[in-house]
Design a protein around this motif. Structure first.
Motif: not given
Length: 510
Positions: A58-68, A420-426
Motif C-alpha cells: 500500500a505504501l508503494g501504491q501511494r508513492g513511487l516503486v522503483f522497478d530497476a 515524493v511523486r505519488a502513485s507512480a513507477r520508475a
C-alpha cells in the motif's frame, strides 16, 4: 546565518531535482523535515504483494516503486550496508565482502564482518575501516542527527552507523553510546537472540523506537534494519511457509513505524524509503570456491597456502605472476558451477579483464587497493524452485545471495511521503549507492564528493518524470583463450553512472 539566495536555490535543486532557475510553486509541499530509511534484509521485489506484505504494498501504491533497483556487488549484506552508509561502491568504501581478507588483521584467514569486534580489529590494524566518509558524518557536520535501529548483526549495524560514536546505534548486540543502554533496556528489554523467523529481534528494535524515537532518539534521519526475510530464507528457502511468515511479520513492523509517525503527527513531513540490501536465489549446487582453489595453492615458507579464499575473492599472500593468475582463471573457467570472473582491467578504462575470459573489476565497482587478484561468482539460472520462485544459483545450501545473477542484484526500493511523486513507477536504474546522496538532497544538503551514487531526481514530485530519465544499455563480452568460455556483462547507464544488471556465461563443449 541564512545562505545566500543562489546557495538556497542550489540546495533546493539538489533536494527536489527541480530545473535550474525554477522556483517551487507556492502551493507545493514544504521540503521534508525527516527521512526514515528502512532496510529489509534480502527482500526481493516480487515478495512485496498485497497478500503477504499489505502495508508495504500500500505504501508503494501511494508513492513511487522503483522497478530497476540494484544492490552493490558482491551482493552480500555488509558490502551493501557500507554502500548505503557511504553512497559509494566497494571500489571507494573498501569493504569488499561479508568475509574480507586483511593481512594486517588475520594473515591466514578472513575477517568476519558480521562481528563488530572483528571490524574494529581491522580498523585498528589498518588505520581505518571504511575508506570513504559516511552519511552519518555528513549529517553530523551539518548539525543533523542520524540514528540506527538494527536487528541484524552487530557488524552491519556498525557499518551503517560508522564511524563508531558518530550516530546512536540500537542493536541487540551493540548499543552506542553505552550511556544509552539503560533507556533501551527499560523500553524494550534485553535484545533477543537470532531466530527463524527473526520476528523477536525485528519487534525489539521497533519497540525501542516507539518508546524512544520521539524523545531520546529523535533524529533527522532514522535507519531501520530488519533481519528477515534473509535469516528465514537462508534456513528454509524462498517460498517456504516460514519465510512467508517472516515477510508478514516484517510488514507488520513497517506498519508500526508508519502508525507511530502518524500518531506523533510527523508522517506528512517524513519521507519513507524502503529498500533491501540484496535479492535472493535458491541454491541448487555445490559451488565451494575454497575447495576448487585449494589444489592450486602453493605453500609459503611457514607452510601455509599462499592463496586465501574469502567468499568469492581469491586473495594472494604474495604477488601472483600473470601466468599463475591465468592458470587459476582457466582452471575455474572449466568448472560448470563457476559463473563470471573478474580481474584487474586489461588497460585503463577497459571493461574486460587482464586475463582473457574475465570482466574488469570496474564493471562491478570492485577495484580498490584491498581487492584480491580474482573475484568469482557462482553460475545462475532463471529456473523455478519447488515453490515456483524463479532464480537459482550453483551455490551450496538452501538459499542465499552473493552472485551477479539478476535475482541477487535486483532488489527493492519503494518511496512515499513528503515530496515524493505519488502513485507512480520508475523504470530507470537506481542502486543502493544512490540512497545516501538522495537522502542528503532531501534535507537540502550536498552529497559528499566521494559519493558515486546519483541523486534520484525523479523521486520528487517536481523532479523529472520517471519516463524522462535518459538510460542507455550496453554489453561487454570477454572470451577465454581457447574460445570455449565467454562472459558477458549487461550494464545500464544514467547520468554517467554505470549499473551492472547481470552477467551471463556461455560454455561450449570441449
Amino acid at each position: 546565518m541564512r545562505p545566500p539566495r543562489r546557495r538556497r536555490a542550489w540546495l533546493l535543486l539538489v533536494a527536489a531535482g527541480a530545473v535550474a532557475g525554477c522556483q517551487r510553486p507556492a502551493d507545493a509541499p514544504a521540503p521534508p523535515r525527516a527521512v526514515v530509511l528502512i532496510v529489509v534484509d534480502g527482500l526481493r521485489p516480487d515478495q512485496v504483494t498485497p497478500e503477504v506484505m499489505p502495508r508495504l504494498h500500500a505504501l508503494g501504491q501511494r508513492g513511487l516503486v522503483f522497478d530497476a533497483h540494484h544492490a552493490a556487488v558482491p551482493t552480500v549484506t555488509r558490502v551493501n550496508a557500507s554502500t548505503l552508509a557511504t553512497g559509494a561502491y566497494p571500489d571507494t568504501h573498501g569493504l569488499l565482502g561479508n568475509t574480507v581478507y586483511s593481512a594486517a588483521t588475520f594473515p591466514t584467514s578472513g575477517v568476519n564482518t558480521s562481528r563488530h569486534e572483528d571490524l574494529l580489529a581491522m580498523e585498528q590494524a589498518e588505520g581505518r575501516l571504511l575508506t570513504a566518509p559516511t552519511l552519518g558524518t555528513a549529517l553530523q557536520r551539518a548539525g543533523k542527527r542520524f540514528v540506527v535501529f538494527s536487528a541484524g548483526s552487530s557488524g552491519s549495524a556498525l557499518l551503517l552507523g560508522y564511524p563508531l560514536g558518530t550516530s546512536p546505534i540500537v542493536n541487540p548486540d551493540l548499543i552506542v553510546p553505552e550511556t544509552l543502554r539503560p533507556a533501551v533496556l527499560a523500553a524494550a528489554g534485553a535484545g533477543p537472540p537470532e531466530a527463524v523467523p527473526n520476528a523477536p529481534r525485528n519487534r525489539w528494535i521497533v519497540d525501542a523506537y516507539v518508546a524512544l524515537g520521539g524523545t531520546d532518539l529523535a533524529a533527522d534521519v532514522t535507519a531501520f534494519w530488519f533481519a528477515d526475510p534473509d535469516e528465514s530464507a537462508h534456513q528454509r528457502g524462498l517460498g517456504a511457509e516460514v519465510t512467508t511468515a517472516a515477510l508478514r511479520a516484517v510488514d507488520g513492523e513497517i506498519g508500526r513505524i508508519e502508525d507511530t509517525l502518524r500518531a506523533r503527527g510527523t508522517l506528512r513531513a517524513t519521507t519513507l524509503l524502503v529498500t533491501s540490501d540484496h535479492g535472493f536465489s535458491t541454491h541448487t549446487g555445490g559451488f565451494r570456491l575454497g575447495e576448487l582453489v585449494a589444489p592450486l595453492a602453493e605453500p609459503l615458507p611457514d607452510g601455509a597456502p599462499d592463496l586465501v579464499v574469502t567468499e568469492g575473492a581469491v586473495n594472494a599472500r604474495r604477488p601472483l605472476s600473470p601466468e599463475r593468475l591465468a592458470g587459476l582463471v582457466e582452471a575455474l573457467q572449466a568448472r560448470p558451477e563457476v559463473g563470471a570472473l573478474f580481474t584487474a582491467p586489461a588497460r585503463e578504462g577497459a571493461l574486460d579483464g587482464i586475463v582473457p575470459g574475465t570482466l574488469a573489476f570496474d564493471v562491478a565497482h570492485w577495484r580498490h587497493p584491498r581487492s584480491a587478484p580474482l573475484l568469482v561468482s557462482a553460475s545462475w539460472s532463471d529456473a523455478m524452485n519447488a515453490q515456483g520462485v524463479p532464480g537459482t544459483t550453483a551455490q551450496a545450501g538452501t538459499a542465499g545471495h552473493g552472485t551477479t545473477s539478476p535475482f541477487d542484484i535486483h532488489n527493492t526500493l519503494i518511496a512515499a511521503g513528503a515530496a515524493v511523486r505519488a502513485s507512480a513507477r520508475a523504470t530507470a536504474p537506481t542502486s543502493n549507492a544512490d540512497l545516501a546522496p538522495t537522502i542528503l538532497g532531501l534535507l537540502g544538503l550536498p552529497p559528499e564528493p566521494t559519493m558515486r551514487g546519483r541523486v534520484i531526481r525523479e523521486l520528487t514530485a517536481d523532479g523529472p518524470a520517471p519516463d524522462a530519465v535518459a538510460v542507455t544499455h550496453d554489453t561487454v563480452t570477454s572470451r577465454s583463450r581457447d574460445g570455449r568460455y565467454s562472459v558477458t556483462a549487461h550494464v545500464s547507464v544514467v547520468d554517467g553512472r554505470r549499473y551492472l544488471d547481470r552477467t551471463e556465461v556461455l560454455r561450449t563443449a570441449r
